[in-house]
Scaffold this active site. Structure first.
Site: not given
Ligand code: NAD
Length: 292
Positions: A65-66, A95, A170, A245
């Site tokens: 998902l975003p 992420t 990440k 983001k």
């Protein structure tokens, strides 16, 4: 045959799901976008009417998902966790903030569910070519259980540590990526403005101590690499809105861990500027545009 539920069939999720299908797995999926659902049915994914339906009668649930809000909305607001069979392994690949990730896995644990975080690196190309790198957080047993599935979508699978550790790895990686991409763009700009050919300068630096992934594999200067987004008006690739983001999440992580990140802060300011200029949908190597 493994039965997979897949929620979030966007730029990354769709090719990842396709790789599972081409390895003989049965995939049912859900996305809030009608367009994505149409593409999913054309790609042999069994289309579901909601996330709950995609989570029933499966062995493994994957989410891609975003952002953290979408992940929380799926797992909390729609009460998904309360309705998943305890035999299902949940692999959360988006992420998101490591804290959100950890909280979610603790909630899953309290409901006797097994969950790991497994964000990825490698971009859309990596997803299409089953060449992703997975950075996984969770128990050793769950990571081992996930490996046969992850290996159908990626080449490298790293166990970073407990729940949330995959997300920490990440964010460290993407902060460093933004720093070396910005530094590469800055050095190339100075060389070109001083009269050098960008291809000649890139060749020299890549065989010298300035060599790095952004310079060698993803050169930000237009025309140096015919296949890089820089030579295609910065279309496609890893978009500035996703990079900002990740840099904002990295900033939160720095604050939480009381770490000074002056280099990450400088890179974040540059990506903020790109967003302010309305360039959120360009590839992240378009940071080159700021060095005029
Ligand atoms: P995307 O926006 O293309 O896909 C996300 C999909 O999720 C969309 O199709 C959207 O409709 C769907 N969605 C949103 N909310 C939903 C909900 N509540 N229920 C079901 N579906 C919902 O994004 P992407 O590029 O596929 O990225 C996914 C994740 O992977 C992000 O967290 C991103 O940071 C990460 N990532 C992306 C890249 C990349 O190069 N694109 C690389 C590495 C990691």
């Amino acid at each position: 045959m493994e039965k997979i539920g897949f929620i979030g069939l966007g730029n990354m999720g769709m090719p990842m799901a396709q790789n599972l299908i081409s390895n003989g797995m049965k995939v049912k999926g859900f996305d809030v976008s009608e367009e994505m659902l149409k593409q999913a049915s054309e790609n042999n994914i069994m289309v579901c009417s909601d996330a709950l339906q995609a989570s029933k009668e499966i062995d493994v649930l994957i989410t891609m998902l975003p952002n953290g809000e979408a992940v929380s909305s799926v797992f909390n607001s729609e009460s998904l966790l309360e309705n998943i069979d305890p035999s299902v392994l949940i692999i959360e690949c988006s992420t998101i903030n490591p804290k959100t990730s950890k909280e979610l896995s603790l909630k899953a644990l309290s409901l006797n569910l097994e969950m790991i975080d497994a964000p990825v690196s490698g971009g859309v190309k990596g997803a299409e070519e089953a060449g992703l790198t997975f950075m996984v957080g969770g128990s050793v047993e769950n990571v081992e259980k996930a490996k046969p599935i992850l290996s159908k979508m990626g080449k490298n699978i790293f166990h970073a540590g407990d729940s949330g550790s995959g997300q920490i790895a990440k964010l460290c990686n993407n902060m460093l990526l933004a720093i070396h991409m910005s530094g590469t763009a800055e050095a190339l700009s100075m060389g070109v403005k001083s009269g050098l050919d960008p291809s000649v300068l890139s060749e020299i630096m890549s065989k010298s101590s300035g060599g790095n992934w952004s310079l060698d594999k993803y050169n930000p200067y237009p025309g140096v690499m015919t296949e890089s987004p820089a030579s295609k008006d910065y279309q496609g690739g890893f978009l500035n809105k996703l990079m900002i983001k990740d840099l904002n999440l990295a900033k939160e992580l720095a604050q939480d861990s009381k770490t000074e990140t002056p280099m990450g802060d400088s890179a974040r300011k540059l990506y903020d500027e790109l967003i302010e200029q309305g360039l959120e949908d360009l590839d992240f190597s378009s940071v080159q545009k700021l060095f005029k």
